[in-house]
Design an enzyme around this catalytic site. Structure first.
Site, PDB file in Angstrom:
ATOM      1  N   ILE A  53      -9.633  11.059  10.834  1.00 34.78           N
ATOM      2  CA  ILE A  53      -9.015  12.277  11.380  1.00 34.78           C
ATOM      3  C   ILE A  53      -7.508  12.101  11.590  1.00 34.78           C
ATOM      4  O   ILE A  53      -6.756  13.062  11.613  1.00 34.78           O
ATOM      5  CB  ILE A  53      -9.725  12.708  12.685  1.00 34.78           C
ATOM      6  CG1 ILE A  53      -9.360  14.136  13.037  1.00 34.78           C
ATOM      7  CG2 ILE A  53      -9.456  11.757  13.819  1.00 34.78           C
ATOM      8  CD1 ILE A  53     -10.268  14.765  14.068  1.00 34.78           C
ATOM      9  N   HIS A 121     -16.886   0.384  12.188  1.00 32.83           N
ATOM     10  CA  HIS A 121     -16.280   1.205  11.143  1.00 32.83           C
ATOM     11  C   HIS A 121     -15.185   0.428  10.413  1.00 32.83           C
ATOM     12  O   HIS A 121     -14.347  -0.203  11.014  1.00 32.83           O
ATOM     13  CB  HIS A 121     -15.744   2.536  11.689  1.00 32.83           C
ATOM     14  CG  HIS A 121     -14.779   2.427  12.825  1.00 32.83           C
ATOM     15  ND1 HIS A 121     -15.166   2.126  14.112  1.00 32.83           N
ATOM     16  CD2 HIS A 121     -13.436   2.604  12.869  1.00 32.83           C
ATOM     17  CE1 HIS A 121     -14.096   2.116  14.896  1.00 32.83           C
ATOM     18  NE2 HIS A 121     -13.029   2.409  14.158  1.00 32.83           N
ATOM     19  N   HIS A 123     -11.968   0.503   8.118  1.00 34.98           N
ATOM     20  CA  HIS A 123     -10.840   1.338   7.697  1.00 34.98           C
ATOM     21  C   HIS A 123     -10.506   0.985   6.257  1.00 34.98           C
ATOM     22  O   HIS A 123     -10.342  -0.188   5.918  1.00 34.98           O
ATOM     23  CB  HIS A 123      -9.611   1.069   8.576  1.00 34.98           C
ATOM     24  CG  HIS A 123      -9.746   1.607   9.960  1.00 34.98           C
ATOM     25  ND1 HIS A 123      -9.355   2.877  10.302  1.00 34.98           N
ATOM     26  CD2 HIS A 123     -10.238   1.046  11.091  1.00 34.98           C
ATOM     27  CE1 HIS A 123      -9.596   3.078  11.584  1.00 34.98           C
ATOM     28  NE2 HIS A 123     -10.138   1.979  12.087  1.00 34.98           N
TER      29      HIS A 123
END
Length: 163
Positions: A53, A121, A123
């Protein structure tokens, strides 16, 4: 957009809130279960991928386990295949988006307490050469707050040797 999505009331879905691998308060669990309206670029039973985001590069994707897994410090040697699969998915997503120079890519994880979300997560940032100065700091390889995926794999593999 995220602020609007985050304020929407959560719908109680017993099949999802009680199932193993789903944390009802985790934003990434909600994303991979299509509860946030985020476009999933890939989703299968093991791995999901979506755009960050707040992109730190022209291409900035997050690859997450579909089932909830804690941050990179909670991992063990048994998680190496998962981390490798996450990296492979990141490469596939880049190729689908016409990023062919994989030498100008950054793959890594934020280390606790520098994780904004506790769901593991990866990147995926490309081209790394086009990252802003702030992004270069925030996603600096092998710093106290960010570890490259290959370094994490090496660290996890060494855990079995020292125990």
């Amino acid at each position: 957009m995220a602020a609007v999505e985050a304020t929407q009331p959560a719908l109680a879905d017993v099949s999802k809130t009680s199932s193993e691998g789903y944390e009802k308060k985790c934003i990434f669990c909600k994303i991979v279960h299509n509860e946030m309206g985020t476009e999933l670029l890939h989703c299968d039973e093991d791995i999901s991928c979506f755009r960050d985001i707040k992109p730190g590069a022209p291409h900035h994707y997050l690859v997450v386990p579909t089932k909830h897994v804690g941050n990179c410090k909670s991992l063990s040697k048994e998680h190496v295949p998962l981390v490798k699969r996450m990296v492979e998915m990141g490469k596939e997503i880049l190729q689908k988006n016409n990023v062919t120079d994989l030498s100008d890519v950054r793959f890594g994880f934020h280390r606790p307490p520098f994780c904004s979300v506790t769901h593991l997560h990866l990147h995926v940032l490309a081209p790394a050469s086009q990252m802003s100065l702030m992004s270069r700091v925030f996603y600096r390889l092998n710093s106290y707050w960010f570890i490259a995926a290959d370094q994490l794999i090496e660290l996890l593999n060494s855990k079995g040797e020292t125990n």
